[in-house]
Design an enzyme around this catalytic site. Structure first.
Site, PDB file in Angstrom:
ATOM      1  N   TYR A 138     -51.553  15.092  18.750  1.00  8.28           N
ATOM      2  CA  TYR A 138     -52.063  13.723  18.747  1.00  8.28           C
ATOM      3  C   TYR A 138     -52.711  13.455  20.099  1.00  8.28           C
ATOM      4  O   TYR A 138     -52.132  13.782  21.140  1.00  8.28           O
ATOM      5  CB  TYR A 138     -50.918  12.726  18.508  1.00  8.28           C
ATOM      6  CG  TYR A 138     -51.307  11.265  18.607  1.00  8.28           C
ATOM      7  CD1 TYR A 138     -50.835  10.468  19.656  1.00  8.28           C
ATOM      8  CD2 TYR A 138     -52.135  10.666  17.664  1.00  8.28           C
ATOM      9  CE1 TYR A 138     -51.184   9.131  19.755  1.00  8.28           C
ATOM     10  CE2 TYR A 138     -52.489   9.316  17.759  1.00  8.28           C
ATOM     11  CZ  TYR A 138     -52.012   8.555  18.806  1.00  8.28           C
ATOM     12  OH  TYR A 138     -52.357   7.223  18.899  1.00  8.28           O
ATOM     13  N   ASP A 233     -54.962  18.212  27.052  1.00 12.13           N
ATOM     14  CA  ASP A 233     -54.470  16.838  26.954  1.00 12.13           C
ATOM     15  C   ASP A 233     -53.047  16.829  27.514  1.00 12.13           C
ATOM     16  O   ASP A 233     -52.093  17.178  26.821  1.00 12.13           O
ATOM     17  CB  ASP A 233     -54.501  16.352  25.505  1.00 12.13           C
ATOM     18  CG  ASP A 233     -53.966  14.935  25.389  1.00 12.13           C
ATOM     19  OD1 ASP A 233     -53.998  14.374  24.275  1.00 12.13           O
ATOM     20  OD2 ASP A 233     -53.492  14.386  26.405  1.00 12.13           O
ATOM     21  N   LYS A 261     -49.452   7.978  30.791  1.00 17.46           N
ATOM     22  CA  LYS A 261     -47.997   7.799  30.878  1.00 17.46           C
ATOM     23  C   LYS A 261     -47.499   7.779  32.323  1.00 17.46           C
ATOM     24  O   LYS A 261     -47.642   6.797  33.033  1.00 17.46           O
ATOM     25  CB  LYS A 261     -47.291   8.857  30.020  1.00 17.46           C
ATOM     26  CG  LYS A 261     -47.649   8.725  28.513  1.00 17.46           C
ATOM     27  CD  LYS A 261     -46.965   9.757  27.660  1.00 17.46           C
ATOM     28  CE  LYS A 261     -47.506   9.762  26.239  1.00 17.46           C
ATOM     29  NZ  LYS A 261     -46.936   8.700  25.412  1.00 17.46           N
TER      30      LYS A 261
HETATM   31  P1  KE4 Z   1     -52.051   6.131  24.577  1.00 16.57           P
HETATM   32  O1  KE4 Z   1     -53.400   5.668  24.071  1.00 16.57           O
HETATM   33  O2  KE4 Z   1     -50.941   5.788  23.609  1.00 16.57           O
HETATM   34  O3  KE4 Z   1     -51.740   5.683  25.994  1.00 16.57           O
HETATM   35  O4  KE4 Z   1     -52.089   7.748  24.674  1.00 16.57           O
HETATM   36  C1  KE4 Z   1     -52.448   8.485  23.538  1.00 16.57           C
HETATM   37  C2  KE4 Z   1     -51.910   9.893  23.669  1.00 16.57           C
HETATM   38  C3  KE4 Z   1     -52.773  10.903  24.021  1.00 16.57           C
HETATM   39  N1  KE4 Z   1     -52.350  12.190  24.162  1.00 16.57           N
HETATM   40  C4  KE4 Z   1     -51.044  12.507  23.967  1.00 16.57           C
HETATM   41  C5  KE4 Z   1     -50.610  13.931  24.121  1.00 16.57           C
HETATM   42  C6  KE4 Z   1     -50.113  11.504  23.613  1.00 16.57           C
HETATM   43  O5  KE4 Z   1     -48.812  11.845  23.403  1.00 16.57           O
HETATM   44  C7  KE4 Z   1     -50.539  10.171  23.469  1.00 16.57           C
HETATM   45  C8  KE4 Z   1     -49.602   9.053  23.069  1.00 16.57           C
HETATM   46  N2  KE4 Z   1     -48.264   9.428  22.736  1.00 16.57           N
HETATM   47  C9  KE4 Z   1     -47.562   8.541  21.839  1.00 16.57           C
HETATM   48  C10 KE4 Z   1     -46.161   9.089  21.582  1.00 16.57           C
HETATM   49  N3  KE4 Z   1     -46.125  10.427  21.169  1.00 16.57           N
HETATM   50  C11 KE4 Z   1     -47.504   7.147  22.340  1.00 16.57           C
HETATM   51  C12 KE4 Z   1     -46.528   6.234  21.625  1.00 16.57           C
HETATM   52  C13 KE4 Z   1     -47.227   5.283  20.708  1.00 16.57           C
HETATM   53  O6  KE4 Z   1     -48.181   5.698  20.015  1.00 16.57           O
HETATM   54  O7  KE4 Z   1     -46.784   4.116  20.698  1.00 16.57           O
END
Ligand code: KE4
Length: 422
Positions: A138, A233, A261
């Site tokens: 993701y 990523d 994060k």
């Molecule tokens: P954000 O747009 O949520 O800040 O980041 C997206 C993203 C991009 N790349 C990786 C590897 C990620 O894990 C994420 C976001 N992770 C999720 C949890 N696995 C965020 C939690 C959520 O969606 O509320």
């Protein structure tokens, strides 16, 4: 009053991000009132040991005094200027120091923005349209990345969400994670059309799935041969599995890296960066447009810089890695004692566990075939014991520097009780 019912009157689904709604485990989500160190306090007065950590950012533990003070100090000088500040340069310098493959960086406000911008940059810099991603990974919710594998290995991608035009989805090739043969076939057939490969160097969005020996090297080699860009990523793994992220662990130089994060310390901050020649294509130096009102927000920079300063000493990751290993080994031992098939992974301050008997888990298909019902029972059993795990079988878990021996032993005691009930 039911807080979730009230929230749903005004907020779509009652949450501002879907995974928080507990759809993956059933029941109503826990509403958090405050947190300190490894502990959450809920609105209904419970104290829970936290293994979500806001999905990764809270590596120091909640409300770390140095981070809170830095944000308070910055706030007294106003919250945003929309103009350059020296703290943006200070954080950029620190990121480049920890991740030397990043020669230039651009701050944004979310991981989604970081990966969306990196993809656009790769396409603009190479003049190519196709991108490669992996099923189970993701990268946020931008259109080109909400794509699942088409029927065959190399058929055109199909949207994994309504609202993504098929005409865009067809430029995304989705392959099986850890499948070097699939990568070779994609490059053999379409190499000169591929702008980039984007990959989680340790996957954390299909639970935790490490790369098999040679997988990341194969991506590096095929991208170099084809003139495609390799994008790591590291939104989740950055400053989490090692100070320099997965690229430090595996000694692989990505062309671009996305981070998020931890880099914001809990505040909205993320970034993309990498080779100076590639980043020179980004406006205002180059023609690839990218912008953001709150990019580099001074409070977020203060939280991020303070957090990265706190993890500078190598002893930080020695201790975090050891504590996470204690947890992972303990979970594996307790599941064995209870004859519950469980596959456990850990790296740095990140861990995962899958209820399956064919571990170690290296393929998305293994996660997809795992015992989700058993996960749900385990999740709720642990919550009743005061342990807050990610409310989804497809997420990783996070340990902070504030998780001491007491928190780990309480967690393993709880697991021993709950495994017996599965
Ligand atoms: P954000 O747009 O949520 O800040 O980041 C997206 C993203 C991009 N790349 C990786 C590897 C990620 O894990 C994420 C976001 N992770 C999720 C949890 N696995 C965020 C939690 C959520 O969606 O509320």
């Amino acid at each position: 009053m039911n807080l979730f019912t009230e929230a749903k009157k005004y907020i779509a689904g009652g949450v501002n991000s879907p995974v928080r709604a507990f759809a993956g485990v059933g029941g109503d989500p826990v509403f958090i009132k405050s947190a300190k160190g490894a502990w959450l306090e809920t609105e209904d007065g419970r104290q829970l040991i936290d293994y979500v950590g806001s999905w990764g950012p809270m590596i120091l533990g909640h409300a770390h005094p140095a981070v809170v003070d830095a944000v308070k100090e910055a706030a007294d000088r106003s919250l945003s200027f929309g103009a350059p500040t020296v703290i943006e340069t200070a954080l950029a310098r620190k990121i480049c120091e920890y991740m030397p493959s990043i020669e230039r960086i651009r701050m944004v406000s979310s991981g989604t923005e970081a990966t969306m911008s990196a993809i656009r940059l790769a396409r603009g810099h190479t003049g190519r349209d196709k991108i490669v991603k992996f099923e189970g990974c993701y990268h946020g919710h931008s259109d080109s990345l909400l794509i699942k594998a088409g029927s065959g290995a190399l058929t055109l991608g199909v949207p994994s969400s309504p609202g993504v035009p098929a005409s865009l989805a067809e430029h995304t090739i989705t392959l099986e994670y850890n499948n070097c043969g699939a990568v070779d076939r994609a490059f053999d057939e379409l190499g000169e059309q591929i702008a980039c490969v984007i990959v989680e160097p340790i996957a954390g969005n299909m639970n935790m799935v490490p790369p098999v020996e040679g997988f990341l090297d194969a991506l590096r080699a095929r991208c170099t041969d084809a003139g495609a860009l390799l994008i790591f990523d590291e939104v989740m793994t950055g400053f989490r599995v090692a100070r320099g992220g997965a690229q430090e662990l595996f000694s692989i130089k990505a062309d671009l890296t996305t981070i998020g994060k931890i880099v914001g310390g809990g505040m909205p901050a993320a970034a993309f960066g990498g080779r100076a020649d590639v980043m020179s294509s980004i406006a205002p130096d180059g023609p690839v447009y990218q912008a953001g009102t709150l990019s580099g927000n001074p409070l977020a920079m203060a939280a991020g810089l303070t957090t990265l300063q706190q993890i500078e000493d190598p002893a930080f990751f020695d201790s975090l890695t050891a504590q996470t290993r204690n947890l992972a080994d303990g979970l594996a031992a307790e599941s064995r004692s209870a004859n519950v098939p469980l596959s456990v992974e850990a790296c740095g301050g990140m861990f995962g566990f899958v209820f399956c008997s064919d571990g170690p888990v290296r393929r998305f298909s293994q996660v997809a075939a795992a015992d989700i019902d058993r996960f749900r029972k385990f999740f709720h059993g642990m919550l009743e014991q005061g342990i807050y795990l990610a409310p989804s079988a497809f997420e990783a878990g996070f340990v902070s520097a504030a998780h001491g021996d007491d928190e780990i032993s309480r967690t393993l005691d709880a697991a021993r009780t709950v495994f017996k009930s599965l």
